[in-house]
Scaffold this motif. Structure first.
Motif, PDB file in Angstrom:
ATOM      1  N   HIS A   1      54.128  69.301   9.708  1.00  0.00           N
ATOM      2  CA  HIS A   1      54.420  67.911   9.376  1.00  0.00           C
ATOM      3  C   HIS A   1      53.379  67.056  10.085  1.00  0.00           C
ATOM      4  O   HIS A   1      53.333  67.041  11.321  1.00  0.00           O
ATOM      5  CB  HIS A   1      55.814  67.510   9.871  1.00  0.00           C
ATOM      6  CG  HIS A   1      56.906  68.368   9.303  1.00  0.00           C
ATOM      7  ND1 HIS A   1      57.472  68.126   8.071  1.00  0.00           N
ATOM      8  CD2 HIS A   1      57.499  69.485   9.785  1.00  0.00           C
ATOM      9  CE1 HIS A   1      58.394  69.058   7.821  1.00  0.00           C
ATOM     10  NE2 HIS A   1      58.429  69.889   8.843  1.00  0.00           N
ATOM     11  N   VAL A   2      52.532  66.390   9.320  1.00  0.00           N
ATOM     12  CA  VAL A   2      51.480  65.570   9.923  1.00  0.00           C
ATOM     13  C   VAL A   2      51.870  64.098   9.826  1.00  0.00           C
ATOM     14  O   VAL A   2      52.260  63.626   8.760  1.00  0.00           O
ATOM     15  CB  VAL A   2      50.117  65.804   9.229  1.00  0.00           C
ATOM     16  CG1 VAL A   2      49.035  64.933   9.860  1.00  0.00           C
ATOM     17  CG2 VAL A   2      49.724  67.278   9.313  1.00  0.00           C
ATOM     18  N   HIS A   3      51.801  63.404  10.949  1.00  0.00           N
ATOM     19  CA  HIS A   3      52.147  61.979  10.983  1.00  0.00           C
ATOM     20  C   HIS A   3      50.965  61.188  11.528  1.00  0.00           C
ATOM     21  O   HIS A   3      50.244  61.690  12.393  1.00  0.00           O
ATOM     22  CB  HIS A   3      53.335  61.711  11.920  1.00  0.00           C
ATOM     23  CG  HIS A   3      54.469  62.682  11.777  1.00  0.00           C
ATOM     24  ND1 HIS A   3      55.575  62.420  11.005  1.00  0.00           N
ATOM     25  CD2 HIS A   3      54.659  63.918  12.312  1.00  0.00           C
ATOM     26  CE1 HIS A   3      56.423  63.453  11.076  1.00  0.00           C
ATOM     27  NE2 HIS A   3      55.878  64.369  11.864  1.00  0.00           N
ATOM     28  N   PHE A   4      50.806  59.979  11.050  1.00  0.00           N
ATOM     29  CA  PHE A   4      49.781  59.089  11.604  1.00  0.00           C
ATOM     30  C   PHE A   4      50.470  57.927  12.301  1.00  0.00           C
ATOM     31  O   PHE A   4      51.381  57.323  11.738  1.00  0.00           O
ATOM     32  CB  PHE A   4      48.867  58.549  10.503  1.00  0.00           C
ATOM     33  CG  PHE A   4      47.873  59.563  10.006  1.00  0.00           C
ATOM     34  CD1 PHE A   4      46.634  59.693  10.614  1.00  0.00           C
ATOM     35  CD2 PHE A   4      48.192  60.400   8.942  1.00  0.00           C
ATOM     36  CE1 PHE A   4      45.711  60.638  10.168  1.00  0.00           C
ATOM     37  CE2 PHE A   4      47.275  61.355   8.495  1.00  0.00           C
ATOM     38  CZ  PHE A   4      46.039  61.473   9.101  1.00  0.00           C
ATOM     39  N   ALA A   5      50.044  57.639  13.530  1.00  0.00           N
ATOM     40  CA  ALA A   5      50.623  56.510  14.270  1.00  0.00           C
ATOM     41  C   ALA A   5      49.514  55.530  14.603  1.00  0.00           C
ATOM     42  O   ALA A   5      48.554  55.869  15.282  1.00  0.00           O
ATOM     43  CB  ALA A   5      51.284  57.003  15.547  1.00  0.00           C
ATOM     44  N   GLU A   6      49.655  54.316  14.105  1.00  0.00           N
ATOM     45  CA  GLU A   6      48.597  53.343  14.343  1.00  0.00           C
ATOM     46  C   GLU A   6      48.659  52.786  15.767  1.00  0.00           C
ATOM     47  O   GLU A   6      47.646  52.498  16.382  1.00  0.00           O
ATOM     48  CB  GLU A   6      48.739  52.207  13.329  1.00  0.00           C
ATOM     49  CG  GLU A   6      47.439  51.448  13.141  1.00  0.00           C
ATOM     50  CD  GLU A   6      47.583  50.319  12.132  1.00  0.00           C
ATOM     51  OE1 GLU A   6      48.224  50.549  11.084  1.00  0.00           O
ATOM     52  OE2 GLU A   6      47.075  49.225  12.404  1.00  0.00           O
TER      53      GLU A   6
ATOM     54  N   SER B   1      58.019  60.377  17.726  1.00  0.00           N
ATOM     55  CA  SER B   1      58.390  61.483  18.625  1.00  0.00           C
ATOM     56  C   SER B   1      59.889  61.462  18.904  1.00  0.00           C
ATOM     57  O   SER B   1      60.554  62.504  18.874  1.00  0.00           O
ATOM     58  CB  SER B   1      57.639  61.380  19.957  1.00  0.00           C
ATOM     59  OG  SER B   1      56.273  61.193  19.742  1.00  0.00           O
ATOM     60  N   LEU B   2      60.411  60.265  19.182  1.00  0.00           N
ATOM     61  CA  LEU B   2      61.838  60.159  19.511  1.00  0.00           C
ATOM     62  C   LEU B   2      62.697  60.520  18.297  1.00  0.00           C
ATOM     63  O   LEU B   2      63.747  61.166  18.435  1.00  0.00           O
ATOM     64  CB  LEU B   2      62.181  58.750  19.995  1.00  0.00           C
ATOM     65  CG  LEU B   2      61.502  58.282  21.287  1.00  0.00           C
ATOM     66  CD1 LEU B   2      62.109  56.953  21.750  1.00  0.00           C
ATOM     67  CD2 LEU B   2      61.583  59.304  22.404  1.00  0.00           C
TER      68      LEU B   2
ATOM     69  N   LEU C   1      50.782  65.888  20.089  1.00  0.00           N
ATOM     70  CA  LEU C   1      50.231  64.537  19.978  1.00  0.00           C
ATOM     71  C   LEU C   1      48.736  64.635  20.189  1.00  0.00           C
ATOM     72  O   LEU C   1      48.281  65.284  21.131  1.00  0.00           O
ATOM     73  CB  LEU C   1      50.868  63.618  21.013  1.00  0.00           C
ATOM     74  CG  LEU C   1      52.307  63.291  20.598  1.00  0.00           C
ATOM     75  CD1 LEU C   1      53.281  63.752  21.625  1.00  0.00           C
ATOM     76  CD2 LEU C   1      52.451  61.813  20.292  1.00  0.00           C
ATOM     77  N   MET C   2      48.010  64.060  19.284  1.00  0.00           N
ATOM     78  CA  MET C   2      46.544  64.098  19.444  1.00  0.00           C
ATOM     79  C   MET C   2      45.919  62.742  19.137  1.00  0.00           C
ATOM     80  O   MET C   2      46.319  62.044  18.217  1.00  0.00           O
ATOM     81  CB  MET C   2      45.919  65.174  18.556  1.00  0.00           C
ATOM     82  CG  MET C   2      46.193  65.040  17.074  1.00  0.00           C
ATOM     83  SD  MET C   2      45.230  66.237  16.083  1.00  0.00           S
ATOM     84  CE  MET C   2      43.818  65.229  15.625  1.00  0.00           C
TER      85      MET C   2
ATOM     86  N   VAL D   1      47.286  59.958  16.758  1.00  0.00           N
ATOM     87  CA  VAL D   1      47.444  58.635  17.372  1.00  0.00           C
ATOM     88  C   VAL D   1      46.140  57.837  17.345  1.00  0.00           C
ATOM     89  O   VAL D   1      45.093  58.331  17.766  1.00  0.00           O
ATOM     90  CB  VAL D   1      47.909  58.797  18.846  1.00  0.00           C
ATOM     91  CG1 VAL D   1      48.142  57.423  19.485  1.00  0.00           C
ATOM     92  CG2 VAL D   1      49.162  59.653  18.941  1.00  0.00           C
ATOM     93  N   ASP D   2      46.228  56.622  16.865  1.00  0.00           N
ATOM     94  CA  ASP D   2      45.072  55.722  16.891  1.00  0.00           C
ATOM     95  C   ASP D   2      45.102  54.912  18.201  1.00  0.00           C
ATOM     96  O   ASP D   2      44.310  55.136  19.104  1.00  0.00           O
ATOM     97  CB  ASP D   2      45.126  54.801  15.649  1.00  0.00           C
ATOM     98  CG  ASP D   2      43.960  53.821  15.593  1.00  0.00           C
ATOM     99  OD1 ASP D   2      43.371  53.532  16.646  1.00  0.00           O
ATOM    100  OD2 ASP D   2      43.643  53.319  14.492  1.00  0.00           O
ATOM    101  N   ASN D   3      46.049  54.008  18.310  1.00  0.00           N
ATOM    102  CA  ASN D   3      46.235  53.215  19.533  1.00  0.00           C
ATOM    103  C   ASN D   3      44.945  52.635  20.111  1.00  0.00           C
ATOM    104  O   ASN D   3      44.660  52.793  21.299  1.00  0.00           O
ATOM    105  CB  ASN D   3      46.951  54.075  20.595  1.00  0.00           C
ATOM    106  CG  ASN D   3      47.568  53.213  21.694  1.00  0.00           C
ATOM    107  OD1 ASN D   3      47.906  52.057  21.462  1.00  0.00           O
ATOM    108  ND2 ASN D   3      47.701  53.769  22.884  1.00  0.00           N
ATOM    109  N   GLY D   4      44.176  51.978  19.285  1.00  0.00           N
ATOM    110  CA  GLY D   4      42.966  51.312  19.771  1.00  0.00           C
ATOM    111  C   GLY D   4      41.681  52.096  19.564  1.00  0.00           C
ATOM    112  O   GLY D   4      40.587  51.558  19.739  1.00  0.00           O
ATOM    113  N   ARG D   5      41.809  53.369  19.191  1.00  0.00           N
ATOM    114  CA  ARG D   5      40.606  54.187  19.029  1.00  0.00           C
ATOM    115  C   ARG D   5      39.741  53.695  17.876  1.00  0.00           C
ATOM    116  O   ARG D   5      38.523  53.606  17.988  1.00  0.00           O
ATOM    117  CB  ARG D   5      40.988  55.645  18.829  1.00  0.00           C
ATOM    118  CG  ARG D   5      41.490  56.298  20.113  1.00  0.00           C
ATOM    119  CD  ARG D   5      42.209  57.614  19.838  1.00  0.00           C
ATOM    120  NE  ARG D   5      42.571  58.294  21.078  1.00  0.00           N
ATOM    121  CZ  ARG D   5      43.607  57.946  21.846  1.00  0.00           C
ATOM    122  NH1 ARG D   5      44.378  56.932  21.513  1.00  0.00           N
ATOM    123  NH2 ARG D   5      43.861  58.612  22.965  1.00  0.00           N
TER     124      ARG D   5
END
Lengths: 509, 241
Positions: free
Chosen positions: A86-91, A100-101, A241-242, A297-301
């Motif tokens: 299951h692949v998820h994208f988190a901005e 995750s929760l 998480l990556m 995870v993007d988070n500013g990247r």
């Protein structure tokens, strides 16, 4: 504050650094380990023989991947999904935490065992899990120690670098309810036994990701303790998480990374365990999770993409070599940097991930710009230049220090005109008479306060070089030897080559 | 052939002896240096602190001063390194960018010029002292000046060169860093000084007066009688005996 927001340690980087500078245990522990790691890295690089060529290969792979990140991310996600992941994208950090929760809740998890992951530190995921009643247990020895102490990692790969074995024995003794001797074998033995039970009862195994292989949708973990292998084989559910930049195109590229990463990190030729995981457990598999999630995870990247000054920041492979080489980190440790990532990479990454927000940028001042980080970096990220760009962006956005701004205007006025410059030297020669004693200046006030707290300032001689030049040039003309024909022709040759665009003689790589 | 001296503000105001040693030493090889009086500072304090507008104003004086020079020689790897930043500084100003590229190509740190251009590795110096060498970061790491000073020192007769432990570590100067982050810088210079003292050397030599002023200042603060010199001074003293 959302669970994901970066926690700013109190005070300025200067105040936090002062705490560290007054902590002899910390400084000794950090010196000891960074020296060992740095020495190991230098030895491993020398023994490798073609280190600089491999660094360049590593850099090229990373440059290429990041330049085509959308393509490789899609390829990776498609292949991982085909493998049953299951692949998820988190901005944002908040989204990554939420995802995750939700998985933990759906699986009705009570405990999560974690292998070392800086991205989960960036997301403050342990605290978030705790808030819904899920216990997160760090299984990397260093992370376990840090978790017991209620602290955050102070180094990218050695989280407890700032603690010595006596402090660690104290923490583990309290955990064990009995006194453990400060002997590494005894201490590691205690943690191993304790964690064994935790592995067996955990509902979820949570990992980070060193490299994600686009061509097969696989994820690769590098570790030395075997705990990540336990985390990815025992629990029924795996969440990885990556950071979105962890991608490399192929297994062939991994060979280069597997050559660069362990050598740069610890001086090891090979990491003890390297696990490549391609999807959840299949029928024929002995072990592995039934359900596997990868949260990208993007988070500013992505803010760095298309920014010519900062895009290379995404090339980082998180080896920690820049921390070990850094003479500032050596004295102040990781917590002084205030963010999740410390050392030179942290000083750039933390503000960059926060859109270069001004309040973060004072970390960029905690560097003498010596370039040791760049020299140590296995993918040649010019961190020393990026630190200057951060400082410039702060000034250009109008957040420069007012005193400094005024000072710099004055500097430019004086240094922008030779007559003013000469005048300033004259003024200094005369004005210093008030403070010079025995040929030097010791006063600890004004701009000299910090400097003179550790040094004595030389006084200006009566004559500057340009004052001397008037007589010196005549004397030298009289005593000079003739320029040999051979040297003259070599110099003329150099000038000609230069005009053709050549004539390089060393300089910035 | 116009070979110009870029003195740097520190050597101009505080250490004219370094410039004098360079001028007199190079004259022995037929190079009579020219000194454009309109030069000031390379602009590094402003550049490194993020004040690029101010850095450009300053850099223009240097670009102007050395416009007609064929070679520009400086007693500092750091200030020469700053000239290497000029193309970045003027990337959006085409007419200055071209001048910046030209100045970069003709700028040399003192030992680079001596070894690479003049082909001199043995100046015939005699210096019967125990010496240790601090390789400054910008010169050695960013300009790549590593072999040149070692070659020159290897040929000095009577000199015992003692390796400096952790030589490649920054001395803690870093320009405005030493003022803004005074305590971190203080810890760094204290450690560098400890290493200098461990060598038992009578003389500390280097290629950058900023770093040397930092270490010398701390040596003096601790009342340690180690003599601190630029390599140009050491070589010139060694041939003038």
């Amino acid at each position: 504050m959302s669970a994901g927001k970066a926690v700013v340690r109190p005070g300025t980087v200067k105040e936090r650094a002062d705490l560290a500078l007054n902590d002899d245990f910390l400084r000794k522990a950090v010196r000891f380990t960074t020296e060992r790691l740095r020495g190991g890295k230098q030895k491993a690089a020398a023994e490798h023989g073609n280190w600089d060529e491999w660094r360049e290969r590593g850099r090229q792979i990373r440059l290429h991947t990041i330049a085509h990140l959308d393509y490789y991310l899609n390829l990776f996600a498609d292949n991982a999904r085909a493998n049953g992941v299951h692949v998820h994208f988190a901005e944002t950090d908040a989204e990554a935490v939420k995802l995750s929760l939700a998985i933990a809740e759906r699986r009705q998890a009570k405990t999560v065992v974690k292998s070392k992951s800086m991205v989960t530190e960036e997301l403050h995921l342990n605290a978030a899990l705790d808030s819904i009643g899920v216990e997160a247990i760090e299984t990397d020895l260093g992370e376990y120690i840090i978790q017991l102490a209620g602290e955050t990692p102070s180094h990218i790969i050695i989280p407890a670098i700032h603690k010595n074995r006596y402090q660690i024995a104290e923490l583990l003794s309290a955990d064990a309810g009995e006194e453990l001797l400060p002997d590494t074998t005894i201490l590691a033995g205690y943690v191993r036994k304790k964690l064994r039970e935790k592995f067996l009862e955990a509902d979820i195994g949570m990992t980070g990701c060193n490299f994600a292989i686009a061509e097969t949708g696989s994820m690769v973990l590098f570790e030395n303790e075997g705990n990540a292998r336990m985390v990815t084989t025992v629990p029924k559910t795996q969440i990885t998480l990556m950071g979105m930049e962890r991608i490399i195109p192929s297994w062939e590229d991994l060979e280069v990374m597997a050559t660069l990463l362990p050598r740069s990190a610890t001086g090891q030729k090979l990491t003890v365990y390297m696990s490549g995981i391609t999807g959840p457990r299949r029928e024929a598999d002995q072990d592995g999770p039934e359900e596997m999630h990868i949260i990208i995870v993007d988070n500013g990247r992505s803010l760095q993409l298309g920014d010519p000054e900062f895009q290379e920041l995404l090339n980082c492979i998180r080896c920690g070599a820049c921390l070990n080489a850094c003479p500032v980190y050596r004295h102040i440790g990781g917590h002084a940097y205030g963010g999740t990532y410390s050392g030179p990479i942290g000083a750039v990454l933390t503000p960059a991930l926060q859109k270069n927000v001004a309040e973060w940028d004072d970390i960029a001042n905690a560097s003498s710009l010596c370039g040791a980080c760049y020299e140590a970096c296995p993918v040649k990220i010019p961190l020393h230049d990026m630190l200057v760009y951060l400082r410039r962006r702060k000034v250009e956005s109008g957040h420069g220090n007012r005193m400094e701004s005024a000072g710099m205007k004055g500097f430019a006025a004086v240094a922008g005109k030779a007559t003013w410059f000469k005048g300033a030297i004259k003024l200094g020669q005369l004005g210093q008479k008030l403070v010079v004693r025995n040929g030097c200046i010791r006063i600890k006030a004004g701009p000299l306060k910090g400097w003179n707290s550790y040094r004595v300032t030389p006084s200006l001689p009566k004559q500057s070089f340009r004052d001397k030049w008037k007589t010196l040039s005549g004397e030298v003309q009289a005593e000079a030897m003739p320029l040999s024909a051979e040297t003259r022709s070599r110099m003329e040759q150099l000038v000609r080559e230069r005009e053709k665009g050549g004539g390089g003689h060393g300089g910035h790589a | 052939m116009k070979v110009s001296l870029f003195i740097t503000c520190l050597s101009d105001a505080i250490y004219p002896r370094v410039g004098e040693a360079m001028v007199r030493l190079l004259a022995k090889y037929g190079v009579t240096l020219d000194f454009p009086d309109v030069q000031t500072c390379c602009g590094q304090p402003a550049y490194n602190s993020g004040y690029w507008k101010e850095a450009r104003e300053t850099a223009k004086t240097i670009l102007h001063a050395f416009e007609d020079s064929d070679f520009v020689i400086s007693p500092s790897g750091s200030c020469t390194g700053m000239i290497h930043h000029y193309p970045k500084l003027f990337e959006k100003e085409p007419e200055w960018l071209d001048r910046a590229e030209r100045l970069k190509r003709k700028s040399y740190e003192f030992t680079q010029f001596l070894v690479q251009v003049l082909g001199v590795t043995d100046v015939g110096a005699v210096f019967p002292h125990k010496v240790t060498y601090h390789p400054s970061c910008h010169g050695s790491r960013l300009l790549g000046v590593k072999a040149e000073p070692m070659e020159l020192m290897r040929h000095v007769k009577g000199m015992e060169l003692v390796p400096l432990p952790f030589a490649e570590d920054c001395c803690g100067f870093g320009g405005t860093f030493a003022v803004k982050m005074a305590d971190i810088s203080g810890a760094m210079v204290a450690e560098k000084t400890d290493h200098v003292l461990e060598t038992d050397a009578e003389v500390l030599v280097g290629l950058d007066m900023a770093c040397l002023m930092n270490i010398a200042g701390h040596l003096r603060y601790r009342n340690e009688p180690v003599r601190v010199m630029h390599l140009a001074e050491l070589l010139y003293e060694g041939v003038s005996r």
